[in-house]
Write a protein that holds these residues in place. Structure first.
Motif, PDB file in Angstrom:
ATOM      1  N   THR A 175     -17.894  16.019   1.113  1.00 19.27           N
ATOM      2  CA  THR A 175     -18.925  15.563   0.165  1.00 19.27           C
ATOM      3  C   THR A 175     -18.593  14.161  -0.323  1.00 19.27           C
ATOM      4  OG1 THR A 175     -18.852  17.836  -0.568  1.00 19.27           O
ATOM      5  CG2 THR A 175     -20.241  16.321  -1.825  1.00 19.27           C
ATOM      6  N   ILE A 176     -17.364  14.016  -0.804  1.00 18.61           N
ATOM      7  CA  ILE A 176     -16.938  12.685  -1.209  1.00 18.61           C
ATOM      8  C   ILE A 176     -15.959  12.203  -0.144  1.00 18.61           C
ATOM      9  CG2 ILE A 176     -15.796  11.317  -2.978  1.00 18.61           C
ATOM     10  CD1 ILE A 176     -16.736  13.399  -5.011  1.00 18.61           C
ATOM     11  N   SER A 177     -16.466  11.515   0.832  1.00 15.47           N
ATOM     12  CA  SER A 177     -15.631  11.131   1.957  1.00 15.47           C
ATOM     13  C   SER A 177     -14.874   9.843   1.708  1.00 15.47           C
ATOM     14  CB  SER A 177     -16.485  11.013   3.218  1.00 15.47           C
ATOM     15  OG  SER A 177     -17.724  10.414   2.940  1.00 15.47           O
ATOM     16  N   ASN A 178     -15.346   9.051   0.797  1.00 14.01           N
ATOM     17  CA  ASN A 178     -14.626   7.823   0.466  1.00 14.01           C
ATOM     18  C   ASN A 178     -14.908   7.466  -0.978  1.00 14.01           C
ATOM     19  OD1 ASN A 178     -13.230   5.360   0.631  1.00 14.01           O
ATOM     20  ND2 ASN A 178     -15.133   4.268   1.100  1.00 14.01           N
ATOM     21  N   LEU A 179     -13.837   7.164  -1.685  1.00 14.78           N
ATOM     22  CA  LEU A 179     -14.011   6.707  -3.059  1.00 14.78           C
ATOM     23  C   LEU A 179     -12.856   5.775  -3.363  1.00 14.78           C
ATOM     24  CD1 LEU A 179     -16.033   7.241  -5.351  1.00 14.78           C
ATOM     25  CD2 LEU A 179     -14.410   8.896  -6.277  1.00 14.78           C
ATOM     26  N   LYS A 180     -13.187   4.561  -3.675  1.00 17.30           N
ATOM     27  CA  LYS A 180     -12.124   3.593  -3.959  1.00 17.30           C
ATOM     28  C   LYS A 180     -12.521   2.734  -5.144  1.00 17.30           C
ATOM     29  CE  LYS A 180     -11.335  -0.020  -1.278  1.00 17.30           C
ATOM     30  NZ  LYS A 180     -10.819  -0.881  -0.204  1.00 17.30           N
ATOM     31  N   LEU A 181     -11.580   2.608  -6.043  1.00 22.47           N
ATOM     32  CA  LEU A 181     -11.799   1.775  -7.221  1.00 22.47           C
ATOM     33  C   LEU A 181     -10.984   0.503  -7.034  1.00 22.47           C
ATOM     34  CD1 LEU A 181     -13.180   1.987 -10.026  1.00 22.47           C
ATOM     35  CD2 LEU A 181     -10.986   2.827 -10.896  1.00 22.47           C
TER      36      LEU A 181
ATOM     37  N   ILE B  53      -9.202   6.911  -4.300  1.00 22.46           N
ATOM     38  CA  ILE B  53      -9.221   8.231  -4.939  1.00 22.46           C
ATOM     39  C   ILE B  53      -9.439   9.331  -3.899  1.00 22.46           C
ATOM     40  CG2 ILE B  53     -10.305   9.597  -6.775  1.00 22.46           C
ATOM     41  CD1 ILE B  53     -11.327   6.821  -7.847  1.00 22.46           C
ATOM     42  N   SER B  54     -10.213   8.997  -2.888  1.00 22.12           N
ATOM     43  CA  SER B  54     -10.523  10.000  -1.876  1.00 22.12           C
ATOM     44  C   SER B  54      -9.313  10.371  -1.020  1.00 22.12           C
ATOM     45  CB  SER B  54     -11.662   9.522  -0.984  1.00 22.12           C
ATOM     46  OG  SER B  54     -11.371   8.242  -0.483  1.00 22.12           O
ATOM     47  N   GLU B  55      -8.235   9.604  -1.127  1.00 20.64           N
ATOM     48  CA  GLU B  55      -7.014   9.954  -0.398  1.00 20.64           C
ATOM     49  C   GLU B  55      -6.089  10.843  -1.227  1.00 20.64           C
ATOM     50  OE1 GLU B  55      -6.229   8.909   2.965  1.00 20.64           O
ATOM     51  OE2 GLU B  55      -8.393   8.601   2.779  1.00 20.64           O
TER      52      GLU B  55
ATOM     53  N   GLU C 141       0.863  -1.164   0.000  1.00 19.69           N
ATOM     54  CA  GLU C 141       0.000   0.000   0.000  1.00 19.69           C
ATOM     55  C   GLU C 141       0.905   1.220   0.000  1.00 19.69           C
ATOM     56  OE1 GLU C 141      -3.110  -0.578   2.808  1.00 19.69           O
ATOM     57  OE2 GLU C 141      -3.695   1.529   2.805  1.00 19.69           O
ATOM     58  N   PHE C 142       0.697   2.088  -0.959  1.00 17.26           N
ATOM     59  CA  PHE C 142       1.528   3.281  -1.032  1.00 17.26           C
ATOM     60  C   PHE C 142       0.722   4.482  -0.552  1.00 17.26           C
ATOM     61  CE2 PHE C 142       2.932   7.080  -3.351  1.00 17.26           C
ATOM     62  CZ  PHE C 142       4.220   7.174  -2.865  1.00 17.26           C
ATOM     63  N   ALA C 143       1.178   5.048   0.499  1.00 19.64           N
ATOM     64  CA  ALA C 143       0.611   6.287   1.022  1.00 19.64           C
ATOM     65  C   ALA C 143      -0.901   6.189   1.211  1.00 19.64           C
ATOM     66  CB  ALA C 143       0.945   7.449   0.087  1.00 19.64           C
ATOM     67  N   GLY C 144      -1.365   4.999   1.484  1.00 18.21           N
ATOM     68  CA  GLY C 144      -2.796   4.842   1.715  1.00 18.21           C
ATOM     69  C   GLY C 144      -3.639   5.085   0.468  1.00 18.21           C
ATOM     70  N   ARG C 145      -2.983   5.243  -0.679  1.00 26.80           N
ATOM     71  CA  ARG C 145      -3.732   5.565  -1.892  1.00 26.80           C
ATOM     72  C   ARG C 145      -3.757   4.412  -2.887  1.00 26.80           C
ATOM     73  NH1 ARG C 145      -1.092  10.790  -1.603  1.00 26.80           N
ATOM     74  NH2 ARG C 145       0.291  10.320  -3.341  1.00 26.80           N
TER      75      ARG C 145
END
Lengths: 1050, 518
Positions: free
Chosen positions: A644-650, A633-635, A596-600
């Protein structure tokens, strides 16, 4: 090399497995590496308290300094203390709560106060992924989780029933309402990939259970379950390799937490009844139809008593006699607690359920002890022990042509249940024109009981020589002892009784199925340079499965009180049998790498090298990889901090997994058939010959599944609205199918070969909305919705040919063919009724002039009022060739909707679940419409039969013998199985803590639940949920339950 | 560095332990069933494996249905039976409207290959058995060689090129081989029979009666050679049998077909299919013969099920018996004949407009003898009489050839077959001797399921013999009496000299090519 075999002496059977695990275990002998140095800033003492939404102290919360391994756990009152560098961030996390962070300043260091908010779907929720856990935020595969709160809310014995409708992508179908869930619960994760076994792998506390059909969890008390995690896509399941094709269900039971000891007592009791009854004919209606049918066939009225239907009245209501209100109760007592050094969770449970069909009941006793002991700084050991005793008496229902439900439907209301002397009445042809068994006797006559004692136990030892480096050994066993005893008592030798009621017989069958496991894993996780989070796992697993059974039967007992096999007579009818299977084994080596890199950016790779004894030398091993990646993405900077967009992960992943269960034992060898004979000698003595009649197939492999998954997790407005959506494609290129063999092989039985292929495509969707988030007892309202859809197709049979599946008295119903779903119904297309003689004449003359040159379109006996079947091949005549695929037992989509509201001490939840677009083959109507053609009873539907042109286009005429064969498998018996069900409605009240403190109780909640309260469906049978096959063949009806319960905590 | 070396060494050792452990751990032994792993280990296993290769002889693929076609499809008889689909498998052949799903074509193929592969298993497995009497081991191999040759002989004659297996296929992939040229199949048959001759005993006693003997192998080899037109070899082997087998012909032709005489498999019999009663089944895939019932005079209640009347003798065949030939009353029921119960054979029956029925396999309806489809009457595959006829055909009208055929003829007329008879003996002046030999075969071996094969080889070897060569003979018969026979009689073509490869085989084995015209 020093041997280090944890607990080996207690597991003699796993000695070999242990030896195989040796090289990995031996690494434990290496001295610990020196701890790496961390850069350290000035540390300050920190103290504080963590509370829940109600302001009460939360024990067991993990407090961690971000980016370090410095941490602490809150005590029983929620207080903690540690030393941490100033300016660092403290993370507060606990299962079931949203993680919070607080930046440490000089000002707040001694007064940190944190209120954790409840959260079932939070990003920091711990997800069990197989040989380890991950935080939800780091998950890149498709994994769904269900927490204990959702499970215990359902008054069911089998936890798999409790998660029906709760998890997207998982279709759960109960096999009926039999007590204890004994009718089975089928779990299909992301479609159907095989004509054979489609069961997922179940893993309980790290122990992969042997395949046990559709009753995997009925030995485990739902109260003991902490969470159920379902690995759905192959990039996640690949860690279980050859057994993972149908998904993996991981059950984690409750474990002790450091802090205050708690004692919980849960109890509920309730009453169940059949949700819906069928509207059967009464005696008068039955006689009317029966007489009409006899006359139409030119036969005399069979029984004098039927001549005056009006005099018969309503007769016997068999549903009243067979169905009953039945009680259900459950008690669970548990204690958890411990310290940093040792923690425990022990529980005892009792579950009892009577069935709504007379004679059926179920009870279960469970004991569990889970413990963890920190022996020293580096070394931890622990165990999970589960002991279950379950005992039930079931009545024959689904899949039997002569089960209790079917007997109840077919017995005429003109038959009485009891003789004047109080014994069961046995119907006979002379006075009843009916020779099947009295359904009460079917249900009650035998003294029979099935018992299962099961111990599932695992022990582990974990060495952590360096922070983050863990070496773990896990050994376990699952011991299943089954016993079935059945005794048909000798009845009085009454006039009118046949041998069936007079001759006593008994049988007993015992089996023992132990499974042994040893696993060694090495894992390491470390954060490098604040940005690079590595987690690395390698491991080895060896598992062995055993089975043996022995049984016997005796016929002609002289007494009813001595029922053992030894008490039975030795005569020509005795039988004895038994087997000891050679142990089956799996040997596996696996690894997983997470970065995991930088939580992103998240990357995961899994590989499992699996060997199975099912296959021939050189074909035992296979490699199962899975790779996946996630982008939070949200990180990213451009979204970070957005509320508004508190979490977004693909997420995207691909994996390849296997299924070895359909291979069958020793398919790679020739089985020798000794039924081959030839006479020799002057007297023509029959000599035994022996040869294989089925070709060996050394090339047989496990079924492979390749799955691609693409998912998106999202959370909006501080995660007030959160959810995920996944699409997948699952391809199964080498499914096992029976392939007819060329006769030049010298054999004639079909050979199981990896010939067929299939695909499943689907979409899973789930959404949770926290509509109201109240604090301090204000209104909380959350809504969770999930929906799933899949399309499953058998895309090729390869060198095989279409083959038949489940059949019935009316013929084959299921057929497997290319471009059809698995289990598709196959039969004739009913096209209304033939209304007039002219219409029939036209059809018959068409038959004569058509290409078939037949005398009749259907049969010689076909007349107006019979079903007209569609001539699909256009040859003018109805033959086998006019059959086609007429139904799909799988729904277009399934859905679940949960609403939970809490206000002050009150809580209300309702859970709606359903499915849309599936077909049910209502085989019960083969009986209930047989009232038109035979002496069986039927539903009042037959009162609307065709009696002349235009009177009905749906219910055929009454005529004994069914000359047109209206009963053949056709669309006439297929119904829409869609339904929406209010599965659970619960209303509860939690007593205020001010009151509780006086009785030194921490929690008391009372509640009321209605289960299966309401079902909306067009299906005309008892219930549209009729087992996974979609064929309603006397299925045990689903029950409606009302219960009241109480939870008490100390 | 040193420690690295040790570490690597330890790792290598660990891996090797791991590999060997795993192998053992994943070994699964079939202890709850018999498979090829734990079978083929004892003498009993060897004998049982061999028995299995015989088993198909009494089933539909051989003498209990499929082989019936080779009289029905020739100029000896017609299908008979009722109208409609009754006996349709034979009617399709007669009409030369043969679908690739034809029952005879499918079952003969399947039954023969089942027998062949079982023989192959014996030949593959039995040599490795150590716990066995050497004589029994040798015998088993000989029996398997004989049976493999016998089944392949049927296949190669009926279908032409067929896939040749000399070892059983070890996997589905090994099954799907292409057709082997007939010449190669014949070569294997010759080799097998020569080997069998070396391996088999001359005779059996007691419980082993009925197994193949070396004289069965020799006799079959003679028949294979005469079929191939290799007359010298045919004569050599037939003479061997006649001179050395110790077999003699029955004085009475009819004694060959009596239950009382059959069970010692002695006298004239070289090899016969062993049937036995007592099964009481409607089953043609067991050990009882269905011929009594299926060929019994239709509807005359002279057999347990009243008689189905298949395999009805053709009128021109019956008319061809010479006056005084006693074989007629052994082989054919004719109008006016008296049944065992005293009833008379009617002038016509359903499917038999001339009132004829096949009598050779008739045993009646005595419940002590037969129930349902389980006549115990054996069927000879090879008789000594045929050896004489092979010698006659092979050497022609020499002294030896004439004496050989005349022995058979004299017996047919009830004479002492060793005493010359001016009345029935053929002489050097007999015209067209080969034609006479084939004619003699037709009547001597009638209803022994050989005539179609005789006509077929005559088509190749003696195409000018229009009385016997298949195409001219059957064309002439259809023209002359086809209209008076109950079912459609078509005319053969070059393509119909072989049966179609069964459709199911073409479907499952892409390597098989269908015979032309099908």
């Amino acid at each position: 090399m020093k041997r280090k075999l944890y607990l080996a002496h207690s597991f003699r059977h796993t000695a070999l497995a242990l030896a195989c695990g040796l090289p990995v275990a031996a690494w434990a002998a290496y001295p610990p590496l020196p701890a790496s140095a961390f850069s350290v800033r000035a540390e300050v003492p920190v103290t504080g308290r963590v509370v829940d939404g109600k302001g009460e102290g939360l024990p067991g919360v993990t407090v961690l300094v971000r980016g370090t391994t410095i941490g602490a756990t809150t005590d029983a009152t929620g207080r903690f203390s540690l030393r941490a560098p100033e300016g660092s961030t403290l993370l507060f996390s606990s299962v079931g709560f949203q993680t919070q962070s607080v930046v440490l300043t000089a000002a707040n260091a001694s007064t940190i106060s944190v209120a954790l908010r409840d959260d079932t779907q939070s990003l920091n929720e711990v997800v069990v992924v197989g040989y380890g856990t991950q935080e939800r935020g780091s998950v890149t595969g498709a994994i769904s989780s269900v927490s204990s709160a959702d499970i215990i809310r359902q008054p069911v014995a089998d936890a798999t029933q409790a998660i029906q409708g709760k998890v997207s992508g998982v279709t759960i179908t109960s096999g009926g309402g039999a007590p204890g869930g004994a009718a089975g619960t089928a779990i299909r994760i992301r479609g159907i990939s095989s004509a054979g076994n489609n069961n997922p792998l179940f893993v309980v506390d790290g122990f992969p259970l042997p395949d046990g059909g559709d009753n995997q969890l009925n030995a485990i008390s739902p109260n003991d379950i902490e969470s159920i995690d379902i690995l759905k896509d192959a990039s996640a399941t690949a860690i279980y390799g050859v057994r993972a094709a149908n998904g993996v269900v991981i059950i984690t039971t409750k474990r002790g937490k450091a802090g205050k000891s708690t004692v919980n007592f849960d109890a509920y009791a309730g009453v169940q009844s059949v949700a819906r009854r069928l509207d059967l004919l009464n005696a008068q209606q039955y006689a009317t139809i029966n007489n009409e049918a006899a006359i139409a066939a030119g036969k005399p009225i069979a029984l004098d008593k039927l001549r005056d239907p009006a005099a018969l009245g309503v007769g016997t209501d068999w549903q009243d006699l067979v169905f009953r209100r039945a009680q259900q109760q459950n008690y669970a007592l548990s204690a958890t607690g411990g310290s940093e050094k040792a923690r425990y969770a022990v529980s005892a449970g009792y579950y009892q359920q009577d069935g709504v069909i007379v004679g059926s009941n179920f009870e279960r006793f469970t004991l569990r002890a889970n413990g963890d002991v920190q022996l020293n700084k580096y070394f931890k050991i622990g165990n999970s022990i589960s002991l279950t005793h379950l005992s039930d008496r079931q009545v024959t229902t689904n899949n039997g042509e002569y089960g209790t439900v079917q007997q109840m439907l077919r017995i005429p209301p003109t038959v009485q249940a009891y003789r004047p002397d109080g014994y069961w009445y046995q119907p006979n042809s002379v006075s009843d024109n009916f020779t099947e068994e009295n359904p009460l006797a079917t249900a009650l006559r035998a003294d029979q009981r099935y018992t299962r004692d099961r111990a599932i136990t695992t022990f582990y030892a974990e060495l952590e020589p360096v922070k983050g480096l863990r070496l773990r050994t896990n050994v376990g066993g699952d011991f299943i002892f089954d016993n079935f005893h059945q005794f048909f008592p000798k009845g009085p030798d009454l006039a009118g009784y046949t041998q069936r009621y007079i001759v006593a017989s008994g049988n007993q069958n015992s089996s023992y199925a132990p499974t042994y496991l040893i696993e060694n894993t090495l894992s390491y996780d470390h954060l490098f340079a604040d940005k690079h989070q590595f987690t690395f796992l390698v491991g080895q697993s060896a598992q062995q499965f055993n089975f043996s059974n022995v049984g016997a039967a005796r016929v002609g007992y002289l007494r009813n009180d001595l029922q053992t096999i030894n008490s039975g007579p030795i005569n020509t009818q005795l039988s004895n049998f038994g087997t000891v299977d050679y142990p089956r084994a799996l040997a596996s080596y696996f690894g997983r790498l997470n970065y995991e890199f930088a939580g992103r950016y998240i990357f995961q790779a899994i590989g499992r090298f699996d060997g199975s004894s099912r296959f021939d030398e050189g074909r035992k091993f296979g490699f199962f990889p899975g790779v996946s990646a996630g982008w939070r993405i949200s990180e990213e900077e451009f979204l970070k901090g957005s509320s508004t967009i508190s979490n977004l992960k693909l997420r995207a992943g691909f994996g390849q997994v296997g299924n070895e269960l359909n291979a069958g034992r020793f398919a790679y060898l020739y089985g020798i058939n000794f039924g081959i004979t030839y006479p020799f000698g002057p007297d023509g003595a029959i000599n035994t010959g022996a040869a294989p009649t089925r070709l060996r197939n050394p090339d047989l492999r496990w079924e492979r599944n390749n799955q691609f998954n693409l998912g998106l997790d999202f959370g909006f407005v501080n995660n007030r609205l959160e959810g995920s959506i996944d699409v997948y494609e699952r391809r199964s290129p080498n499914l096992i199918a029976p392939v007819p063999v060329s006769l030049v092989s010298g054999t004639y039985e079909s050979v199981n070969r990896n010939a067929a292929s299939a695909y499943n495509r689907g979409i899973d969707f789930s959404l949770t909305s926290h509509n109201f988030v109240g604090t301090n007892g204000g209104l909380n309202w959350s809504t969770t919705v999930n929906a799933s859809a899949f399309k499953s197709r058998l895309s090729s049979l390869g060198v095989g040919i279409p083959y038949n599946g489940q059949g019935s008295l009316s013929g084959t119903i299921v057929r497997y063919d290319v471009n059809q779903t698995f289990g598709a119904f196959y039969g004739y297309v009913a096209d209304g009724l033939i209304q007039t003689q002219e219409e029939l004449n036209t059809l018959n003359s068409g038959a004569k002039s058509g290409t078939a040159k037949a005398n009749y379109y259907q049969n010689a006996g076909t007349a107006p009022g019979d079903i007209k079947f569609r001539d699909l091949n256009g040859d003018g005549v109805i033959t086998d060739a006019d059959r086609t695929f007429i139904g799909n037992p799988y729904p277009n989509f399934t859905f679940g909707l949960t609403n939970t509201l809490t206000f002050k001490g009150f809580d209300l939840s309702f859970f709606i679940q359903g499915q849309q677009g599936n077909d049910v083959y209502n085989l019960n109507r083969y009986l209930t419409e047989n009232a038109l053609y035979s002496t069986f009873n039927g539903t009042t539907r037959v009162l609307n039969r065709w009696t002349g042109p235009g009177t009905s286009n749906d219910v055929p005429r009454a005529i004994q013998g069914d000359p047109n064969n209206n009963l053949r498998v056709s669309t006439h018996y297929i119904e829409d199985g869609s339904y929406i069900r209010l599965k659970n409605l619960t209303f509860g009240y939690t007593l205020p803590s001010s009151l509780l403190s006086r009785i030194s109780s921490s929690q008391i909640r009372v509640y009321f639940t209605a289960y299966n309260l309401l079902t909306l469906t067009r299906y005309t049978g008892f219930d549209p949920e009729v087992s996974v096959s979609g064929i309603d063949q006397g299925v045990y009806p689903q029950v409606r339950t009302f219960i009241g319960g109480i939870n008490i905590g100390f | 560095m040193k420690s690295t070396k040790y570490t690597l060494g330890a790792l290598a050792l660990a891996l090797s332990i791991l590999a060997s452990c795993t192998e053992k751990f994943l070994y699964e032994q079939p202890i709850d069933r018999i498979t090829d792993v734990n079978f083929y280990q004892t003498e009993t296993d060897a004998v049982q494996a061999t028995n299995a290769a015989y088993s198909e002889l009494t089933k539909e693929g051989q003498y209990n249905a499929a082989k019936w076609a080779f009289d029905i499809w020739s100029d000896v008889s017609s299908s008979g039976g009722d109208t409609g689909t009754d006996a349709s498998e034979y009617k399709q052949l007669e009409a030369y409207s043969i679908p690739t799903t034809n029952f005879v074509a499918t079952r003969l193929w399947g039954g023969s290959f089942i027998g062949i592969q079982r023989a192959n298993l014996v030949l593959q497995k039995v040599p490795a058995i150590t716990n066995i009497n050497a004589d029994v081991q040798k015998r088993c191999l000989g029996e398997a060689q004989f049976l493999r040759a016998l089944f392949y002989f049927d296949l190669v004659r009926a279908y032409g090129d067929v896939p040749l297996f000399t070892t059983p296929p070890a996997s589905p992939a090994e099954v799907n081989i292409a057709r082997t040229p007939a010449a190669q199949v014949y070569a294997q048959i010759e080799k097998d029979l020569a080997d069998a001759f070396g391996n088999l005993p001359a005779a059996y006693t007691g419980a082993n009666l009925g197994r193949a003997t070396k004289w069965a192998a020799a006799g079959l080899l003679a028949k294979v050679y005469i079929t191939e037109g290799k007359k010298t070899e045919a004569a050599t082997w037939a003479r061997q049998v006649i001179n050395n087998s110790g077999k003699t012909m029955w004085a009475d032709y009819g004694d060959n077909f009596k239950i009382a005489n059959e069970n010692n498999n002695a006298k004239e019999s070289l090899f016969e299919v062993q049937f036995v009663n007592g099964r009481n089944q409607y089953e043609r895939n067991s050990v009882g013969s269905a011929m009594n019932e299926f060929f019994g005079p239709r509807g005359q209640n002279e057999t347990p099920g009243s008689g189905y009347g298949f395999n009805v003798p053709d009128p021109d065949f019956v008319a061809g018996y010479e006056a005084g030939d006693l074989r007629r009353s052994v082989s054919v029921w004719s109008p006016g004949d008296t049944y065992p119960d005293g009833n008379k054979n009617p002038a016509r029956m359903t499917g038999s407009p001339f009132g004829y029925s096949c009598k050779k396999w008739f045993v009646g309806k005595d419940p002590n003898v037969t129930n349902i489809w389980d006549s115990p009457l054996n069927v000879p595959v090879l008789r000594l009489a045929e050896m004489y006829l092979i010698v006659a055909e092979a050497v022609g009208p020499t002294t030896e050839g004439l004496e050989a055929i005349n022995k058979v003829r004299r017996r047919a007329f009830g004479l002492n077959y060793n005493t010359p008879s001016a009345a029935v003996d053929l002489t050097t002046s007999t015209p067209n001797f080969t034609n006479a030999v084939l004619r003699e075969r037709k009547y001597e071996l009638a209803f022994e399921f050989d005539r179609w094969f005789d006509m077929k080889r005559a088509q190749t070897l003696y195409p000018s013999l229009t009385d016997h060569a298949l195409i001219p003979r059957m064309t002439a018969q259809a023209a002359a009496i086809g209209a008076s026979l109950p079912n459609v009689h078509g005319t053969p073509t070059q393509n119909t000299l072989v049966l179609p490869i069964p459709q199911t085989e073409i479907d499952t084995n892409p390597g098989l090519k269908q015979n032309p015209g099908y």
